[in-house]
Design an enzyme around this catalytic site. Structure first.
Site, short mmCIF file in Angstrom:
data_model
loop_
_atom_site.label_atom_id
_atom_site.label_comp_id
_atom_site.label_asym_id
_atom_site.label_seq_id
_atom_site.Cartn_x
_atom_site.Cartn_y
_atom_site.Cartn_z
N GLY A 133 0.84 -1.19 0.00
CA GLY A 133 0.00 0.00 0.00
C GLY A 133 0.87 1.24 0.00
O GLY A 133 2.04 1.19 0.40
N GLN A 152 3.11 10.10 0.92
CA GLN A 152 4.41 9.43 1.00
C GLN A 152 5.31 9.78 -0.19
O GLN A 152 6.53 9.61 -0.12
CB GLN A 152 4.24 7.91 1.07
CG GLN A 152 3.64 7.44 2.39
CD GLN A 152 3.54 5.93 2.43
OE1 GLN A 152 2.58 5.35 1.96
NE2 GLN A 152 4.56 5.28 2.97
N CYS A 192 6.53 0.17 7.25
CA CYS A 192 6.09 1.26 6.38
C CYS A 192 7.25 1.67 5.49
O CYS A 192 8.38 1.77 5.96
CB CYS A 192 5.64 2.44 7.24
SG CYS A 192 5.15 3.89 6.29
N LEU A 193 6.96 1.94 4.22
CA LEU A 193 8.01 2.35 3.30
C LEU A 193 8.64 3.68 3.72
O LEU A 193 9.77 3.98 3.36
CB LEU A 193 7.46 2.48 1.86
CG LEU A 193 6.87 1.19 1.27
CD1 LEU A 193 6.31 1.45 -0.11
CD2 LEU A 193 7.91 0.08 1.23
N HIS A 251 -3.81 1.83 8.02
CA HIS A 251 -2.45 2.37 7.95
C HIS A 251 -2.35 3.45 6.87
O HIS A 251 -1.80 4.53 7.11
CB HIS A 251 -1.49 1.20 7.66
CG HIS A 251 -0.06 1.57 7.49
ND1 HIS A 251 0.94 1.07 8.29
CD2 HIS A 251 0.56 2.39 6.60
CE1 HIS A 251 2.11 1.58 7.90
NE2 HIS A 251 1.91 2.37 6.86
N GLU A 252 -2.90 3.17 5.69
CA GLU A 252 -2.79 4.12 4.57
C GLU A 252 -3.62 5.38 4.83
O GLU A 252 -3.19 6.50 4.52
CB GLU A 252 -3.19 3.48 3.25
CG GLU A 252 -2.36 2.28 2.81
CD GLU A 252 -0.86 2.48 2.89
OE1 GLU A 252 -0.38 3.62 2.77
OE2 GLU A 252 -0.14 1.49 3.13
N HIS A 255 -1.93 7.87 6.98
CA HIS A 255 -0.96 8.73 6.27
C HIS A 255 -1.62 10.03 5.79
O HIS A 255 -0.99 11.07 5.76
CB HIS A 255 -0.39 8.01 5.05
CG HIS A 255 0.77 7.10 5.36
ND1 HIS A 255 1.94 7.56 5.91
CD2 HIS A 255 0.94 5.77 5.17
CE1 HIS A 255 2.78 6.53 6.06
NE2 HIS A 255 2.20 5.44 5.61
ZN LIG Z 1 3.02 3.55 5.61
#
Ligand SMILES: [Zn+2]
Length: 173
Positions: free
Chosen positions: A46, A51, A95-96, A137-138, A141
């Site tokens: 995701g 991000q 998380c990226l 989670h997304e 963000h």
């Molecule tokens: Zn993330």
């Protein structure tokens, strides 16, 4: 074509609250494509627009995709919201935008996600387990929230220290 860069903690841009999308422009379609490219390249399951430095309420998700061979079936959600949630689940998250760290986070076990696709068609999906966690989670963000905000202060502090050291080392080399 070069991939968009994923911002990483503690970049302050990750803390902005993203704007709702009023109209899906060509620019936003391109952003969605780019976000999918980044997600598969990293790889991740995701990605949220902030991000990659764009503060708009759009996420891409593909929780089915786990290996390079697997079929890609990304879901792009414009203005996603959780309209119903129940239960609790603890999930090991990463998380990226939070390099080299995972931690257990408590989330809602089941959620209903609503939003629109790029053509303005309504999306409504009931999800549980990994997919429910990923949605939460997304969407976090989009409100400037990272999964490390849900862990203990001590764990977050230790990670923040480690990350600062890492960044300092990167700058020296
Ligand atoms: Zn993330």
């Amino acid at each position: 074509m070069a991939l968009r860069e994923v911002l990483s903690f503690p970049d302050p841009l990750l803390r902005r609250v993203s704007e709702p999308i009023e109209e899906v422009t060509d620019e936003l379609r391109e952003l969605a494509r780019d976000m999918c490219d980044v997600m598969y390249d990293e790889p991740g399951i995701g990605l949220a627009a902030p991000q990659v430095g764009v503060a708009v309420r759009m996420i891409v998700v593909d929780t089915e995709w786990t290996e390079e061979e697997a079929e890609r079936n990304p879901m792009v959600v414009v203005n996603p919201v959780i309209t119903h949630s129940e239960g609790k689940i603890v999930w090991e998250e990463g998380c990226l935008s939070v390099p080299d760290f995972t931690a257990e986070v408590e989330r809602k076990a089941k959620v209903v996600l609503e939003g629109h696709d790029l053509d303005g068609k309504p999306i409504r999906e009931e999800a549980e387990e990994l997919r429910a966690v990923c949605f939460q989670h997304e969407i976090d963000h989009l409100d400037g929230v990272l999964f490390i905000d849900h862990i203990s202060r001590l764990k977050r502090m230790l990670y923040t220290k480690k990350r600062k050291k890492q960044l300092a080392a990167e700058q020296e080399s």
